[in-house]
Motif scaffolding. Structure first.
Motif, PDB file in Angstrom:
ATOM      1  N   GLN A  11       0.847  -1.367  -0.101  1.00 29.80           N
ATOM      2  CA  GLN A  11       0.003  -0.331  -0.184  1.00 29.80           C
ATOM      3  C   GLN A  11       1.199   1.922   0.218  1.00 29.80           C
ATOM      4  OE1 GLN A  11      -2.208  -0.625   3.708  1.00 29.80           O
ATOM      5  NE2 GLN A  11      -3.899  -2.752   3.019  1.00 29.80           N
ATOM      6  N   GLY A  12       1.780   1.007  -0.295  1.00 29.63           N
ATOM      7  CA  GLY A  12       3.013   2.164  -0.488  1.00 29.63           C
ATOM      8  C   GLY A  12       3.013   2.792   0.588  1.00 29.63           C
ATOM      9  N   GLN A  13       3.929   1.751   1.343  1.00 32.45           N
ATOM     10  CA  GLN A  13       4.352   2.022   2.532  1.00 32.45           C
ATOM     11  C   GLN A  13       5.052   1.160   3.095  1.00 32.45           C
ATOM     12  OE1 GLN A  13       0.913   2.766   4.942  1.00 32.45           O
ATOM     13  NE2 GLN A  13       1.605   5.546   5.592  1.00 32.45           N
ATOM     14  N   VAL A  14       6.477   1.441   3.922  1.00 28.13           N
ATOM     15  CA  VAL A  14       7.434   0.136   4.014  1.00 28.13           C
ATOM     16  C   VAL A  14       7.884   0.300   5.595  1.00 28.13           C
ATOM     17  CG1 VAL A  14       9.794   0.181   4.837  1.00 28.13           C
ATOM     18  CG2 VAL A  14       8.893   0.820   1.724  1.00 28.13           C
ATOM     19  N   ARG A  37       5.089   6.167  -5.133  1.00 25.35           N
ATOM     20  CA  ARG A  37       4.956   5.818  -6.691  1.00 25.35           C
ATOM     21  C   ARG A  37       6.324   6.413  -7.613  1.00 25.35           C
ATOM     22  NH1 ARG A  37       0.469   8.920  -3.715  1.00 25.35           N
ATOM     23  NH2 ARG A  37       0.529  10.696  -6.080  1.00 25.35           N
ATOM     24  N   SER A  38       6.235   7.411  -7.944  1.00 26.75           N
ATOM     25  CA  SER A  38       6.675   7.812  -9.170  1.00 26.75           C
ATOM     26  C   SER A  38       8.302   7.338  -8.740  1.00 26.75           C
ATOM     27  CB  SER A  38       6.590   8.888  -9.235  1.00 26.75           C
ATOM     28  OG  SER A  38       7.720  10.018  -8.489  1.00 26.75           O
ATOM     29  N   PRO A  39       8.909   6.685 -10.262  1.00 27.73           N
ATOM     30  CA  PRO A  39      10.397   6.574  -9.747  1.00 27.73           C
ATOM     31  C   PRO A  39      11.023   7.858  -8.891  1.00 27.73           C
ATOM     32  CG  PRO A  39       8.769   6.131 -12.447  1.00 27.73           C
ATOM     33  CD  PRO A  39       7.715   7.372 -11.033  1.00 27.73           C
ATOM     34  N   GLU A  40      10.891   9.267  -9.309  1.00 27.18           N
ATOM     35  CA  GLU A  40      12.191  10.335  -9.202  1.00 27.18           C
ATOM     36  C   GLU A  40      12.086  10.061  -7.551  1.00 27.18           C
ATOM     37  OE1 GLU A  40      10.562  10.742 -12.682  1.00 27.18           O
ATOM     38  OE2 GLU A  40       9.214  10.629 -11.595  1.00 27.18           O
ATOM     39  N   LEU A  41      10.857   9.782  -7.012  1.00 25.44           N
ATOM     40  CA  LEU A  41      10.207   9.716  -5.345  1.00 25.44           C
ATOM     41  C   LEU A  41      10.871   7.798  -5.387  1.00 25.44           C
ATOM     42  CD1 LEU A  41       9.435  11.018  -3.509  1.00 25.44           C
ATOM     43  CD2 LEU A  41       7.795  10.015  -2.901  1.00 25.44           C
ATOM     44  N   ARG A  42      10.627   7.055  -5.619  1.00 28.92           N
ATOM     45  CA  ARG A  42      11.791   6.424  -4.895  1.00 28.92           C
ATOM     46  C   ARG A  42      12.890   6.083  -5.342  1.00 28.92           C
ATOM     47  NH1 ARG A  42       8.067   2.318  -4.605  1.00 28.92           N
ATOM     48  NH2 ARG A  42       9.122   0.352  -4.444  1.00 28.92           N
ATOM     49  N   ARG A  43      13.213   6.639  -5.949  1.00 33.50           N
ATOM     50  CA  ARG A  43      15.309   7.102  -6.555  1.00 33.50           C
ATOM     51  C   ARG A  43      15.311   8.016  -5.426  1.00 33.50           C
ATOM     52  NH1 ARG A  43      20.005   5.509  -7.237  1.00 33.50           N
ATOM     53  NH2 ARG A  43      21.122   6.868  -7.984  1.00 33.50           N
ATOM     54  N   ALA A  44      14.556   9.224  -5.152  1.00 27.73           N
ATOM     55  CA  ALA A  44      14.788   9.640  -4.060  1.00 27.73           C
ATOM     56  C   ALA A  44      15.089   9.447  -2.852  1.00 27.73           C
ATOM     57  CB  ALA A  44      14.091  10.732  -4.079  1.00 27.73           C
ATOM     58  N   LEU A  45      14.229   8.633  -2.567  1.00 24.31           N
ATOM     59  CA  LEU A  45      14.311   7.703  -0.939  1.00 24.31           C
ATOM     60  C   LEU A  45      15.192   6.353  -1.262  1.00 24.31           C
ATOM     61  CD1 LEU A  45      10.183   7.458  -0.713  1.00 24.31           C
ATOM     62  CD2 LEU A  45      11.572   8.251   0.795  1.00 24.31           C
ATOM     63  N   HIS A  46      15.683   5.582  -2.220  1.00 22.98           N
ATOM     64  CA  HIS A  46      17.012   5.330  -1.817  1.00 22.98           C
ATOM     65  C   HIS A  46      18.285   5.951  -2.198  1.00 22.98           C
ATOM     66  CE1 HIS A  46      19.351   1.852  -2.858  1.00 22.98           C
ATOM     67  NE2 HIS A  46      19.802   2.504  -4.143  1.00 22.98           N
ATOM     68  N   VAL A  55      20.421  15.894  -3.253  1.00 23.48           N
ATOM     69  CA  VAL A  55      19.231  14.655  -3.578  1.00 23.48           C
ATOM     70  C   VAL A  55      18.341  15.247  -4.955  1.00 23.48           C
ATOM     71  CG1 VAL A  55      17.596  13.176  -3.233  1.00 23.48           C
ATOM     72  CG2 VAL A  55      19.020  14.013  -2.068  1.00 23.48           C
ATOM     73  N   ALA A  56      18.061  16.330  -5.413  1.00 20.49           N
ATOM     74  CA  ALA A  56      17.305  16.435  -6.399  1.00 20.49           C
ATOM     75  C   ALA A  56      17.860  16.495  -7.162  1.00 20.49           C
ATOM     76  CB  ALA A  56      16.116  17.909  -5.883  1.00 20.49           C
ATOM     77  N   ARG A  57      19.259  17.228  -7.466  1.00 17.17           N
ATOM     78  CA  ARG A  57      19.814  17.524  -8.473  1.00 17.17           C
ATOM     79  C   ARG A  57      19.710  15.969  -9.314  1.00 17.17           C
ATOM     80  NH1 ARG A  57      23.579  19.658  -6.669  1.00 17.17           N
ATOM     81  NH2 ARG A  57      24.914  17.803  -6.940  1.00 17.17           N
ATOM     82  N   GLU A  58      20.319  14.245  -8.288  1.00 18.07           N
ATOM     83  CA  GLU A  58      20.540  13.483  -8.884  1.00 18.07           C
ATOM     84  C   GLU A  58      19.594  12.943  -9.925  1.00 18.07           C
ATOM     85  OE1 GLU A  58      22.632  10.827  -6.706  1.00 18.07           O
ATOM     86  OE2 GLU A  58      23.989  12.209  -5.712  1.00 18.07           O
ATOM     87  N   ARG A 112      12.102  22.619  -5.723  1.00 17.23           N
ATOM     88  CA  ARG A 112      10.773  22.497  -5.893  1.00 17.23           C
ATOM     89  C   ARG A 112       9.459  21.685  -5.843  1.00 17.23           C
ATOM     90  NH1 ARG A 112       8.743  28.474  -6.779  1.00 17.23           N
ATOM     91  NH2 ARG A 112       9.772  28.825  -5.266  1.00 17.23           N
ATOM     92  N   SER A 113      10.138  21.021  -7.208  1.00 18.84           N
ATOM     93  CA  SER A 113       9.000  19.538  -7.956  1.00 18.84           C
ATOM     94  C   SER A 113       9.611  18.867  -6.917  1.00 18.84           C
ATOM     95  CB  SER A 113       9.815  19.727  -9.741  1.00 18.84           C
ATOM     96  OG  SER A 113       9.524  20.572 -10.247  1.00 18.84           O
ATOM     97  N   LEU A 114      10.267  18.697  -6.683  1.00 17.94           N
ATOM     98  CA  LEU A 114      11.112  17.671  -5.682  1.00 17.94           C
ATOM     99  C   LEU A 114       9.834  17.435  -3.832  1.00 17.94           C
ATOM    100  CD1 LEU A 114      12.071  14.757  -5.110  1.00 17.94           C
ATOM    101  CD2 LEU A 114      14.208  15.664  -5.091  1.00 17.94           C
ATOM    102  N   ALA A 115       9.831  19.173  -3.181  1.00 19.62           N
ATOM    103  CA  ALA A 115       9.233  18.804  -2.381  1.00 19.62           C
ATOM    104  C   ALA A 115       7.529  18.855  -2.724  1.00 19.62           C
ATOM    105  CB  ALA A 115       9.346  20.580  -2.107  1.00 19.62           C
ATOM    106  N   ARG A 116       7.175  19.046  -3.636  1.00 17.72           N
ATOM    107  CA  ARG A 116       6.143  18.661  -4.049  1.00 17.72           C
ATOM    108  C   ARG A 116       5.576  17.339  -4.077  1.00 17.72           C
ATOM    109  NH1 ARG A 116       5.830  23.582  -7.471  1.00 17.72           N
ATOM    110  NH2 ARG A 116       6.440  22.806  -9.465  1.00 17.72           N
ATOM    111  N   ARG A 117       6.811  16.365  -5.179  1.00 20.96           N
ATOM    112  CA  ARG A 117       6.361  15.103  -4.905  1.00 20.96           C
ATOM    113  C   ARG A 117       5.856  14.166  -3.550  1.00 20.96           C
ATOM    114  NH1 ARG A 117       7.843  12.652 -10.343  1.00 20.96           N
ATOM    115  NH2 ARG A 117       7.486  14.493 -11.037  1.00 20.96           N
TER     116      ARG A 117
END
Length: 250
Positions: free
Chosen positions: A40-43, A144-153, A168-171, A177-182
């Motif tokens: 359910q989108g959580q760990v 959910r999105s690949p970008e956020l999963r990558r940021a979490l990793h 993290v946002a650059r990578e 601002r966009s990553l913060a909204r994600r």
């Protein structure tokens, strides 16, 4: 003949994430080591102080970062009611631990459960279903999105460093601002709040499966102050790191 409720204990080496789905309600406890559960989108982390209650036919992903020994109890849906949620992780009470240990005498195959055993399994279900109404807050979003999963990793891999959100946002190829909204949209938390949780979860793994001192674990989790570490740990778990470790260490 498969019993309506049964128990087993098994040991597993480290394994990457895989899907788990069974046709019975599943009470899963780590008696040594730590499991990671995703649904359910959580760990969630599952150290020895906790149990997971998984509804029958509900798929989850399980990974084993380090060797683990599990104590499992499975209940036929006709034997125990539907759990309060598809997946719940909660603290085991002393009574629940004693019942799990007592139920180990009855495995999957054999004659119908004797009255004493059926009463034990029913009591265990009643206790754990009640405990599951108060789930553990030690959970982080999977994204959910690949970008956020990558940021979490990336964030999780650099907990012990002076990690910066801008890096993290650059990578992941997004402006801050966009990553913060994600983070807000997909997790309901800020990146800073997620970082804090990840550091506490890392500390839980180390408290469970290492003999490092609390001070060394604090530093390895990214804290430069023991008092700040104790405060963050207590805020999320309700216990100090020392109290948490004592809850499952003999």
């Amino acid at each position: 003949m498969t019993r309506r409720a049964f128990s087993f204990v098994r040991s597993f080496p480290p394994e990457p994430a895989r899907e788990l789905c069974v046709d019975r309600h599943y009470l899963l406890c780590a008696s040594a080591g730590v499991l990671r559960l995703e649904a359910q989108g959580q760990v969630w982390l599952l150290p020895p102080a906790r149990a997971a209650l998984i509804e029958a036919h509900r798929p989850i992903r399980v990974s084993i970062p380090r060797p683990v020994t599990t104590a499992s109890v499975l209940f036929d849906p006709d034997f125990a009611p539907r759990p309060p949620a598809p997946l719940t992780v909660f603290d085991l009470s002393p009574l629940a631990r004693a019942l799990v240990a007592e139920c180990r005498a009855w495995d999957e195959d054999g004659e119908a459960l004797p009255t004493y055993a059926a009463t034990l399994f029913a009591a265990l279900a009643a206790v754990c279903w009640r405990l599951a109404e108060r789930p553990s807050p030690c959970v982080v979003p999977a994204g959910r999105s690949p970008e956020l999963r990558r940021a979490l990793h990336i964030t999780e891999q650099r907990l012990a460093t002076d990690i910066r959100f801008e890096d993290v946002a650059r990578e992941v190829g997004l402006v801050p601002r966009s990553l913060a909204r994600r983070f807000e949209a997909e997790t309901g938390l800020t990146w800073r709040a997620v970082l804090r949780r990840l550091r506490v979860l890392h500390a839980i793994e180390e408290l469970t499966d290492s003999e490092l001192s609390v001070t060394n674990i604090a530093f390895a989790s990214g804290y430069t102050s023991l008092s700040a570490f104790n405060t963050a740990f207590r805020d999320l778990t309700g216990r100090t790191p020392t109290e948490f470790r004592a809850s499952f260490c003999p």
